[in-house]
Motif scaffolding. Structure first.
Motif, PDB file in Angstrom:
ATOM      1  N   GLY A 123       0.791  -1.046   0.045  1.00  0.00           N
ATOM      2  CA  GLY A 123       0.072   0.042   0.096  1.00  0.00           C
ATOM      3  C   GLY A 123       0.758   1.223  -0.008  1.00  0.00           C
ATOM      4  O   GLY A 123       2.047   1.151   0.363  1.00  0.00           O
ATOM      5  N   ARG A 124       0.338   2.302  -0.665  1.00  0.00           N
ATOM      6  CA  ARG A 124       0.963   3.780  -0.505  1.00  0.00           C
ATOM      7  C   ARG A 124       2.448   3.558  -0.999  1.00  0.00           C
ATOM      8  O   ARG A 124       3.250   3.979  -0.365  1.00  0.00           O
ATOM      9  N   ASN A 125       2.540   3.030  -2.365  1.00  0.00           N
ATOM     10  CA  ASN A 125       3.694   3.058  -2.975  1.00  0.00           C
ATOM     11  C   ASN A 125       4.042   4.244  -4.028  1.00  0.00           C
ATOM     12  O   ASN A 125       4.987   4.018  -4.685  1.00  0.00           O
ATOM     13  N   TYR A 126       2.966   5.009  -4.332  1.00  0.00           N
ATOM     14  CA  TYR A 126       3.233   6.106  -5.314  1.00  0.00           C
ATOM     15  C   TYR A 126       2.558   7.285  -4.610  1.00  0.00           C
ATOM     16  O   TYR A 126       1.696   7.352  -3.866  1.00  0.00           O
ATOM     17  N   ALA A 127       3.453   8.334  -4.753  1.00  0.00           N
ATOM     18  CA  ALA A 127       3.325   9.607  -3.962  1.00  0.00           C
ATOM     19  C   ALA A 127       1.855  10.084  -4.115  1.00  0.00           C
ATOM     20  O   ALA A 127       1.060  10.835  -3.603  1.00  0.00           O
ATOM     21  N   ASP A 128       1.726  10.161  -5.344  1.00  0.00           N
ATOM     22  CA  ASP A 128       0.556  10.881  -5.991  1.00  0.00           C
ATOM     23  C   ASP A 128      -0.895  10.196  -5.227  1.00  0.00           C
ATOM     24  O   ASP A 128      -1.736  10.780  -5.296  1.00  0.00           O
TER      25      ASP A 128
ATOM     26  N   THR B 135       2.398  -4.390  -6.264  1.00  0.00           N
ATOM     27  CA  THR B 135       3.434  -3.461  -6.135  1.00  0.00           C
ATOM     28  C   THR B 135       2.951  -1.887  -5.705  1.00  0.00           C
ATOM     29  O   THR B 135       3.585  -0.911  -5.710  1.00  0.00           O
ATOM     30  N   GLY B 136       1.476  -1.870  -5.742  1.00  0.00           N
ATOM     31  CA  GLY B 136       0.863  -0.426  -5.230  1.00  0.00           C
ATOM     32  C   GLY B 136       0.397   0.060  -6.635  1.00  0.00           C
ATOM     33  O   GLY B 136       0.431  -0.337  -7.630  1.00  0.00           O
ATOM     34  N   THR B 137      -0.527   1.016  -6.439  1.00  0.00           N
ATOM     35  CA  THR B 137      -1.207   1.575  -7.407  1.00  0.00           C
ATOM     36  C   THR B 137      -1.008   3.270  -7.498  1.00  0.00           C
ATOM     37  O   THR B 137      -0.834   3.657  -6.324  1.00  0.00           O
ATOM     38  N   PRO B 138      -0.904   3.813  -8.601  1.00  0.00           N
ATOM     39  CA  PRO B 138      -0.845   5.270  -8.705  1.00  0.00           C
ATOM     40  C   PRO B 138      -2.468   6.062  -8.614  1.00  0.00           C
ATOM     41  O   PRO B 138      -3.388   5.302  -8.393  1.00  0.00           O
TER      42      PRO B 138
END
Length: 265
Positions: free
Chosen positions: A73-78, A233-236
């Motif tokens: 979770g939370r792997n893209y800053a945007d 791997t997380g979502t944008p």
């Protein structure tokens, strides 16, 4: 669909009542065919049977049946910004059950417990070797390949619970496919999501806070990953609602497109 960069595409599919595995190739006259294998190469040795089947004649299935699914979770800053959350100091991990997995074309079922289901387009990593305490510099050597995933989430349940596992664990909440692509560099792939033909998400994996190799090193310091296990791997940014009647498409460069309808349950 032929590849020219040395990559290969491994599919799991149904043909004439049989579940088979095969490498996708393109013939000299431009036809996409599957070179049928003797067994599942993810978990053992497989050889060509010498038979081939036209891609148009098969039904693609989820390309792997994972023993476990580790998600980030939370792997893209945007995405963190759009959700108005804090950036975690270390990768934020959770698990999705294997029973959530579906393949291309299968319906995401809207659960009766939720009124706010959302899509999350993600790069999925499929393990090819048992990995424990793997250093980041060697981590990609343990990867078989990559596929598309949709980390479907009942957002209202997640918001109420304050944790993700139940909200993301419903049956059909982990579409993956259409096949596993080997030989890719995961550091600069474009990830897109469309709902009903309208683009919702677009980013590259270069903007991940924690790249694939670092994630694998962090995870395997605590959890052994086995062949066939999957890492999401997380979502944008751009996550949003899906409703019965929608069609959700996850596109990742170098891999292909994972398309699933949404049904009413």
């Amino acid at each position: 669909m032929g590849l020219t960069d040395g990559s290969q595409r491994l599919a799991r599919f149904e043909w004439q009542g049989q579940v088979l595995y095969g490498w996708l190739t393109t013939t000299a006259d431009g036809k996409d065919v599957l070179d049928v294998l003797t067994a599942d190469p993810v978990r053992g040795t497989a050889a060509s049977t010498g038979r081939s089947v036209a891609l148009a004649e098969v039904r693609l299935l989820a390309p792997v049946l994972p023993g476990k699914i580790v998600a980030v979770g939370r792997n893209y800053a945007d995405h963190i910004a759009e959700m108005q959350l804090d950036t975690p100091a270390a990768p934020r991990l959770f698990f999705k059950p294997p029973s959530a997995v579906i393949g291309p074309g299968e319906a995401i079922r809207y659960p009766a417990q939720s009124r706010e289901v959302e899509h999350e387009a993600e790069l999925a990593v499929v393990m090819g070797r048992t990995a424990r305490n793997v250093p980041a510099a060697e981590a990609l050597e343990y990867v078989l390949g990559y596929t598309c995933a949709n980390d479907v989430t009942a957002r209202d349940i997640q918001r109420a619970d304050g944790q993700p596992s139940w909200a993301k664990g419903f049956d059909t909440f982990c579409p993956i496919g259409p096949w596993i692509t080997t030989g890719l560099d995961p550091s600069g792939l474009e990830v897109r999501c469309e709902v009903g033909g309208t683009e919702r998400q677009r980013a590259t994996t270069a903007t991940m806070l924690h790249p694939v190799a670092s994630l694998l090193a962090y995870i395997t310091a605590a959890v052994t990953l086995h062949p066939g296990d999957v890492l999401l791997t997380g979502t944008p940014s751009g996550v949003g609602p899906i409703m019965p009647g929608d069609e959700v498409a996850v596109h990742i460069s170098g891999i292909g497109s994972l398309i699933n309808p949404v049904s009413g349950g």
